[in-house]
Design a protein around this motif. Structure first.
Motif, PDB file in Angstrom:
ATOM      1  N   ALA A  77      38.941  46.038  81.433  1.00 25.68           N
ATOM      2  CA  ALA A  77      38.156  45.556  82.568  1.00 25.68           C
ATOM      3  C   ALA A  77      38.524  44.117  82.895  1.00 25.68           C
ATOM      4  O   ALA A  77      38.636  43.743  84.070  1.00 25.68           O
ATOM      5  CB  ALA A  77      36.665  45.665  82.262  1.00 25.68           C
ATOM      6  N   CYS A  78      38.748  43.349  81.876  1.00 25.47           N
ATOM      7  CA  CYS A  78      39.148  41.958  82.048  1.00 25.47           C
ATOM      8  C   CYS A  78      40.472  41.874  82.802  1.00 25.47           C
ATOM      9  O   CYS A  78      40.603  41.129  83.780  1.00 25.47           O
ATOM     10  CB  CYS A  78      39.251  41.304  80.677  1.00 25.47           C
ATOM     11  N   GLN A  79      41.443  42.647  82.392  1.00 25.33           N
ATOM     12  CA  GLN A  79      42.762  42.623  83.023  1.00 25.33           C
ATOM     13  C   GLN A  79      42.712  43.154  84.459  1.00 25.33           C
ATOM     14  O   GLN A  79      43.372  42.619  85.349  1.00 25.33           O
ATOM     15  CB  GLN A  79      43.768  43.424  82.193  1.00 25.33           C
ATOM     16  N   GLN A  80      41.910  44.182  84.701  1.00 21.40           N
ATOM     17  CA  GLN A  80      41.760  44.715  86.058  1.00 21.40           C
ATOM     18  C   GLN A  80      41.170  43.664  86.992  1.00 21.40           C
ATOM     19  O   GLN A  80      41.614  43.509  88.130  1.00 21.40           O
ATOM     20  CB  GLN A  80      40.878  45.961  86.056  1.00 21.40           C
ATOM     21  N   ALA A  81      40.159  42.955  86.526  1.00 21.69           N
ATOM     22  CA  ALA A  81      39.529  41.912  87.335  1.00 21.69           C
ATOM     23  C   ALA A  81      40.515  40.785  87.634  1.00 21.69           C
ATOM     24  O   ALA A  81      40.594  40.311  88.770  1.00 21.69           O
ATOM     25  CB  ALA A  81      38.296  41.371  86.632  1.00 21.69           C
ATOM     26  N   ILE A  82      41.277  40.382  86.637  1.00 24.64           N
ATOM     27  CA  ILE A  82      42.265  39.317  86.836  1.00 24.64           C
ATOM     28  C   ILE A  82      43.301  39.757  87.860  1.00 24.64           C
ATOM     29  O   ILE A  82      43.627  39.018  88.793  1.00 24.64           O
ATOM     30  CB  ILE A  82      42.924  38.932  85.505  1.00 24.64           C
ATOM     31  N   ASN A  83      43.832  40.963  87.703  1.00 25.95           N
ATOM     32  CA  ASN A  83      44.853  41.468  88.622  1.00 25.95           C
ATOM     33  C   ASN A  83      44.338  41.551  90.053  1.00 25.95           C
ATOM     34  O   ASN A  83      45.060  41.249  91.002  1.00 25.95           O
ATOM     35  CB  ASN A  83      45.375  42.832  88.173  1.00 25.95           C
ATOM     36  N   ALA A  84      43.096  41.965  90.217  1.00 20.88           N
ATOM     37  CA  ALA A  84      42.547  42.152  91.553  1.00 20.88           C
ATOM     38  C   ALA A  84      42.095  40.849  92.209  1.00 20.88           C
ATOM     39  O   ALA A  84      42.228  40.694  93.430  1.00 20.88           O
ATOM     40  CB  ALA A  84      41.371  43.127  91.498  1.00 20.88           C
ATOM     41  N   LEU A  85      41.570  39.919  91.426  1.00 19.23           N
ATOM     42  CA  LEU A  85      40.928  38.744  92.011  1.00 19.23           C
ATOM     43  C   LEU A  85      41.746  37.466  91.943  1.00 19.23           C
ATOM     44  O   LEU A  85      41.406  36.492  92.613  1.00 19.23           O
ATOM     45  CB  LEU A  85      39.564  38.523  91.341  1.00 19.23           C
ATOM     46  N   ASN A  86      42.799  37.432  91.159  1.00 22.04           N
ATOM     47  CA  ASN A  86      43.584  36.209  91.008  1.00 22.04           C
ATOM     48  C   ASN A  86      44.191  35.808  92.350  1.00 22.04           C
ATOM     49  O   ASN A  86      44.944  36.565  92.953  1.00 22.04           O
ATOM     50  CB  ASN A  86      44.695  36.404  89.970  1.00 22.04           C
ATOM     51  N   GLY A  87      43.837  34.644  92.839  1.00 21.38           N
ATOM     52  CA  GLY A  87      44.355  34.130  94.099  1.00 21.38           C
ATOM     53  C   GLY A  87      43.653  34.655  95.335  1.00 21.38           C
ATOM     54  O   GLY A  87      43.991  34.275  96.447  1.00 21.38           O
ATOM     55  N   ALA A  88      42.683  35.538  95.162  1.00 18.65           N
ATOM     56  CA  ALA A  88      41.978  36.128  96.302  1.00 18.65           C
ATOM     57  C   ALA A  88      40.881  35.185  96.816  1.00 18.65           C
ATOM     58  O   ALA A  88      40.317  34.407  96.052  1.00 18.65           O
ATOM     59  CB  ALA A  88      41.359  37.451  95.909  1.00 18.65           C
ATOM     60  N   LEU A  89      40.590  35.257  98.095  1.00 21.93           N
ATOM     61  CA  LEU A  89      39.524  34.476  98.698  1.00 21.93           C
ATOM     62  C   LEU A  89      38.286  35.352  98.864  1.00 21.93           C
ATOM     63  O   LEU A  89      38.373  36.480  99.339  1.00 21.93           O
ATOM     64  CB  LEU A  89      39.965  33.947 100.063  1.00 21.93           C
TER      65      LEU A  89
END
Length: 92
Positions: A77-89
């Protein structure tokens, strides 16, 4: 889900150790000062169970400091959140 059991120094412990939990803690930067714990929890909940959200505040003003920490229940879950939200506004 059954709690994990580990032996540390001859003592039986339930659940992950402190250092293992750090692997599931995400630093979240550039948060607007208006962001609330509930907002951040809801954003990350789309990717898995959120264990905790911490948004440090300035001790003199009480205002958010613009960053926080989100602890997820699993590494996946941690990795999924990072992949999806990193750099997102996102707006809160």
């Amino acid at each position: 889900m059954l709690p994990l059991r580990r032996r540390v120094g001859g003592v039986r412990r339930l659940g992950p150790t402190w250092s293992e939990r750090l692997n599931q803690r995400i630093y979240v930067g550039n948060l607007p000062f208006s962001a609330r714990e509930e907002d951040v929890r809801q954003l990350f909940a789309a990717y898995g169970e959120v264990v905790s959200v911490v948004l440090p505040t300035d001790r003199e003003t009480g205002r958010s400091r613009g960053f926080g920490f989100v602890e997820m229940a699993t590494d996946e879950a941690c990795q999924q959140a990072i992949n999806a939200l990193n750099g997102a506004l996102h707006s809160f």
